[in-house]
Design a protein around this motif. Structure first.
Motif, PDB file in Angstrom:
ATOM      1  N   VAL A   1      33.443 -57.202  25.628  1.00 43.26           N
ATOM      2  CA  VAL A   1      34.045 -57.450  26.728  1.00 43.26           C
ATOM      3  C   VAL A   1      33.413 -58.487  27.637  1.00 43.26           C
ATOM      4  O   VAL A   1      33.941 -59.279  28.080  1.00 43.26           O
ATOM      5  CB  VAL A   1      34.080 -56.002  27.418  1.00 43.26           C
ATOM      6  N   ALA A   2      32.136 -58.248  27.708  1.00 45.31           N
ATOM      7  CA  ALA A   2      31.363 -59.374  28.323  1.00 45.31           C
ATOM      8  C   ALA A   2      31.761 -61.010  27.719  1.00 45.31           C
ATOM      9  O   ALA A   2      31.895 -61.795  28.713  1.00 45.31           O
ATOM     10  CB  ALA A   2      29.770 -59.230  28.341  1.00 45.31           C
TER      11      ALA A   2
ATOM     12  N   LEU B   1      25.370 -47.352  20.305  1.00 45.80           N
ATOM     13  CA  LEU B   1      25.625 -48.577  19.783  1.00 45.80           C
ATOM     14  C   LEU B   1      27.142 -48.978  19.851  1.00 45.80           C
ATOM     15  O   LEU B   1      27.362 -50.284  19.920  1.00 45.80           O
ATOM     16  CB  LEU B   1      25.213 -48.178  18.287  1.00 45.80           C
ATOM     17  N   GLY B   2      28.109 -48.072  19.573  1.00 48.27           N
ATOM     18  CA  GLY B   2      29.592 -48.329  19.762  1.00 48.27           C
ATOM     19  C   GLY B   2      29.937 -48.854  20.859  1.00 48.27           C
ATOM     20  O   GLY B   2      30.265 -50.122  21.376  1.00 48.27           O
ATOM     21  N   VAL B   3      29.269 -48.101  22.079  1.00 47.99           N
ATOM     22  CA  VAL B   3      29.561 -48.741  23.369  1.00 47.99           C
ATOM     23  C   VAL B   3      28.989 -50.019  23.944  1.00 47.99           C
ATOM     24  O   VAL B   3      29.624 -50.737  24.514  1.00 47.99           O
ATOM     25  CB  VAL B   3      28.859 -47.518  24.466  1.00 47.99           C
ATOM     26  N   PHE B   4      27.773 -50.230  23.516  1.00 53.99           N
ATOM     27  CA  PHE B   4      27.103 -51.295  23.565  1.00 53.99           C
ATOM     28  C   PHE B   4      27.835 -52.428  23.071  1.00 53.99           C
ATOM     29  O   PHE B   4      28.166 -53.529  23.618  1.00 53.99           O
ATOM     30  CB  PHE B   4      25.609 -51.325  22.814  1.00 53.99           C
ATOM     31  N   LEU B   5      28.258 -52.374  21.728  1.00 51.21           N
ATOM     32  CA  LEU B   5      29.207 -53.282  21.016  1.00 51.21           C
ATOM     33  C   LEU B   5      30.189 -53.538  21.778  1.00 51.21           C
ATOM     34  O   LEU B   5      30.762 -54.825  21.977  1.00 51.21           O
ATOM     35  CB  LEU B   5      29.471 -53.139  19.448  1.00 51.21           C
TER      36      LEU B   5
ATOM     37  N   ALA C   1      23.977 -38.630  16.355  1.00 49.70           N
ATOM     38  CA  ALA C   1      25.288 -39.277  16.747  1.00 49.70           C
ATOM     39  C   ALA C   1      25.304 -39.806  18.155  1.00 49.70           C
ATOM     40  O   ALA C   1      26.111 -40.813  18.514  1.00 49.70           O
ATOM     41  CB  ALA C   1      26.064 -37.909  17.023  1.00 49.70           C
ATOM     42  N   PHE C   2      24.338 -39.349  19.227  1.00 49.76           N
ATOM     43  CA  PHE C   2      24.601 -40.156  20.197  1.00 49.76           C
ATOM     44  C   PHE C   2      24.086 -41.440  20.196  1.00 49.76           C
ATOM     45  O   PHE C   2      24.343 -42.431  20.926  1.00 49.76           O
ATOM     46  CB  PHE C   2      23.448 -39.501  21.346  1.00 49.76           C
TER      47      PHE C   2
ATOM     48  N   MET D   1      19.150 -55.570  22.949  1.00 49.16           N
ATOM     49  CA  MET D   1      19.684 -54.269  22.896  1.00 49.16           C
ATOM     50  C   MET D   1      19.923 -54.072  21.513  1.00 49.16           C
ATOM     51  O   MET D   1      19.358 -52.810  21.270  1.00 49.16           O
ATOM     52  CB  MET D   1      20.933 -54.203  23.757  1.00 49.16           C
ATOM     53  N   ALA D   2      20.103 -54.991  20.676  1.00 48.65           N
ATOM     54  CA  ALA D   2      20.416 -54.555  19.389  1.00 48.65           C
ATOM     55  C   ALA D   2      19.084 -54.305  18.593  1.00 48.65           C
ATOM     56  O   ALA D   2      18.998 -53.243  17.816  1.00 48.65           O
ATOM     57  CB  ALA D   2      20.744 -56.017  18.587  1.00 48.65           C
ATOM     58  N   ILE D   3      17.844 -54.889  18.952  1.00 42.67           N
ATOM     59  CA  ILE D   3      16.609 -54.638  18.419  1.00 42.67           C
ATOM     60  C   ILE D   3      16.168 -53.202  18.705  1.00 42.67           C
ATOM     61  O   ILE D   3      15.812 -52.327  17.971  1.00 42.67           O
ATOM     62  CB  ILE D   3      15.592 -55.625  18.886  1.00 42.67           C
TER      63      ILE D   3
END
Ligand code: ADP
Length: 499
Positions: free
Chosen positions: A260-261, A251-255, A245-246, A13-15
């Motif tokens: 949380v995981a 990225l924020g939501v992913f982090l 911005a999206f 996901m980061a890549i």
């Protein structure tokens, strides 16, 4: 989900996200570059047109001037004499005129002669006019070549004309942007400029040589700048800003999701550990009680009062152990519930603490230590849930013993005082291993354990102090800790008094 799976997901996901971000940035840069070169091209094309128009203007000026002069000069001379500077050609025409009529037959002689005369006459007029115009043009061209650069540039390219040409050419090429301009001479000295002309750097200036046929030392240049150029350039990539911005939002939501995981993973691991530990801890007292019950069935045991006392003592001890374990499970489950069920009641803090100390005395003495109580607070009535308050004091004392120094007998001190008339301060101090300053900040967080805690092979889940903190919060009080490595720690609770 396995920890490695979460890691692989994170990396992929980061890549993907970073790639998306990088591509958007590269795309934006490319758009800006393209827009920039498009802008330059339009401006240079317009400037070239302006320069050509100024040259045409000048030709027209000289043409008009010459025409006026010529008309003045020849206004008195007869219409047929057009031999302006070319008398030789006119002489040839005259010779032709007088040749033909003598060779013709007498009948047609007169008519033919008339026709011929009028034709010749017309040709002569046209030829004369052509030569006149031609010579006029030659003269104008000569004048332009020799003298035009003598005229001051302010006259040749006056500010109003340049401004209007620039505006119309730029608009014609699709660029309606405010501009400022200046005309500079060969040594970059400003001949004149508009009020807003003040370029920040040479890169902002678009230049075009005016009247390129002028001698080199008299050449002037038109410089143009566009104060709003960057707005114009960036307006082309504005539509990409929301997409950027999206991407950041993603990225924020992913982090957040990943964190949380990982937290959930840790929680489930800890819960598993906890349950394994618990079942093991439950098994021992249960088997002890079951053996005691079997012994009670034995007649010989029932007949000996000493044996009876021993068996009942075992049952009592093991039940206490069981209760303690059950309380721990309850403490853990408290974190998962939004609102812990509280039964607040008036409680004498000193008395409650005194009871806990009593049950703890034996444990401390087992390690050759002491527990001192200085319960000096007056009217120590507080509004708390009795069970949870007992657990709080118990947890602090338990930690003080758990984190004792191996070679030093534990010395615990519990103090209560009144810092002011509305509060009670409870201090639990020990002479244990202590903590570093950076650990001190985090010990009240859920699951935080100081790594050296493991060196001493002390079992724990990092939940005790988090529970204490949460309870004290719910009681409307506060807790803080002071500690020094290898000296000891101090936990200070402040609670409002019940009035
Ligand atoms: P646990 O004891 O289950 O690890 P706690 O929340 O009770 O969890 O404590 C968190 C950490 O704070 C412990 O791992 C320990 O390193 C440190 N700690 C708590 N009390 C003391 C103390 N009295 N002296 C030294 N360290 C302590």
């Amino acid at each position: 989900m396995k920890r490695s799976t979460i890691w692989i997901l994170t990396v992929v996901m980061a890549i993907a996200l970073l790639g998306l971000l990088a591509m958007q940035i590269v795309y934006m840069e490319k758009m800006v570059d393209m827009r920039n070169s498009q802008f330059s091209e339009i401006v240079m094309r317009s400037l070239y047109s302006v320069s050509t128009m100024l040259e045409q203007n000048e030709t027209k000026y000289f043409l008009d001037k010459d025409l006026a002069e010529a008309e003045q000069m020849y206004s008195g001379i007869s219409e047929n004499s057009f031999s302006f500077g070319e008398s030789k050609e006119a002489n040839i025409d005259t010779t032709l005129n007088t040749e033909d009529p003598a060779n013709l037959r007498p009948a047609n002689r007169n008519t033919l002669k008339d026709l011929n005369d009028s034709y010749q006459h017309k040709q002569e007029i046209l030829r004369g006019q052509f030569l006149y115009q031609k010579s006029l043009l030659y003269e104008v061209i000569l004048t332009i070549l020799n003298h035009s650069s003598d005229r001051p540039i302010q006259e040749r390219a006056d500010s109003a004309t340049v401004a209007s040409y620039l505006r119309s050419e730029l608009e014609f090429n699709g660029l309606s942007l405010p501009f400022e301009f200046a005309i500079v001479n060969r040594t970059n000295g400003v001949v004149y400029k508009t009020s807003g002309y003040s370029p920040m750097s040479q890169a902002d200036v678009y230049s075009q040589v005016l009247f390129p046929n002028d001698p080199k030392n008299k050449r002037n240049t038109l410089n143009v700048t566009f104060p709003n150029k960057s707005d114009y350039i960036f307006s082309s990539v504005k539509f990409l800003v929301p997409s950027l911005a999206f991407t950041f939002l993603l990225l924020g939501v992913f982090l957040y999701t990943i964190s949380v995981a990982f937290k959930q993973k840790k929680l489930s691991e800890i819960k598993n550990d906890f349950i394994n530990n618990m079942t093991h801890e439950f098994k021992t007292p249960i088997s002890s009680i079951s053996i005691a019950a079997q012994m009670l069935n034995d007649d010989s045991v029932r007949k000996s009062p000493e044996m009876l006392k021993h068996v009942s003592g075992v049952i009592n001890d093991e039940t206490k152990r069981l209760r303690f374990q059950v309380e721990k499970v309850l403490q853990l489950s408290l974190f998962d519930r939004k609102n812990a069920t509280m039964r607040l009641e008036e409680e004498d803090a000193n008395a409650n603490i005194y009871n806990v100390i009593n049950t703890f005395k034996l444990k401390v003495e087992k390690y050759g230590g002491h527990i001192n109580a200085n319960l000096d607070a007056e009217d120590p009535i507080i509004n708390v849930d009795r069970m949870h308050f007992t657990n709080v004091i118990f947890n602090l004392l338990d930690n003080a013993v758990k984190y004792r120094r191996e070679d030093v007998p534990p010395e615990l001190t519990v103090t209560t005082v009144n810092p002011d008339e509305d509060h009670i301060q409870i201090t639990v101090a020990d002479n244990g291993i202590g903590m570093k300053r950076e650990d001190l900040k985090k010990i009240f967080e859920k699951f935080y354990r100081v790594s050296t805690g493991n060196l001493h092979d002390v079992k724990g889940f990092g939940l005790g102090l988090a529970y204490v903190h949460k309870m004290i919060d719910l009681f409307g009080g506060s807790i803080r800790a002071e500690s020094e490595v290898n000296q000891g720690s101090k936990f200070i609770i402040t609670l409002p008094l019940y009035k």
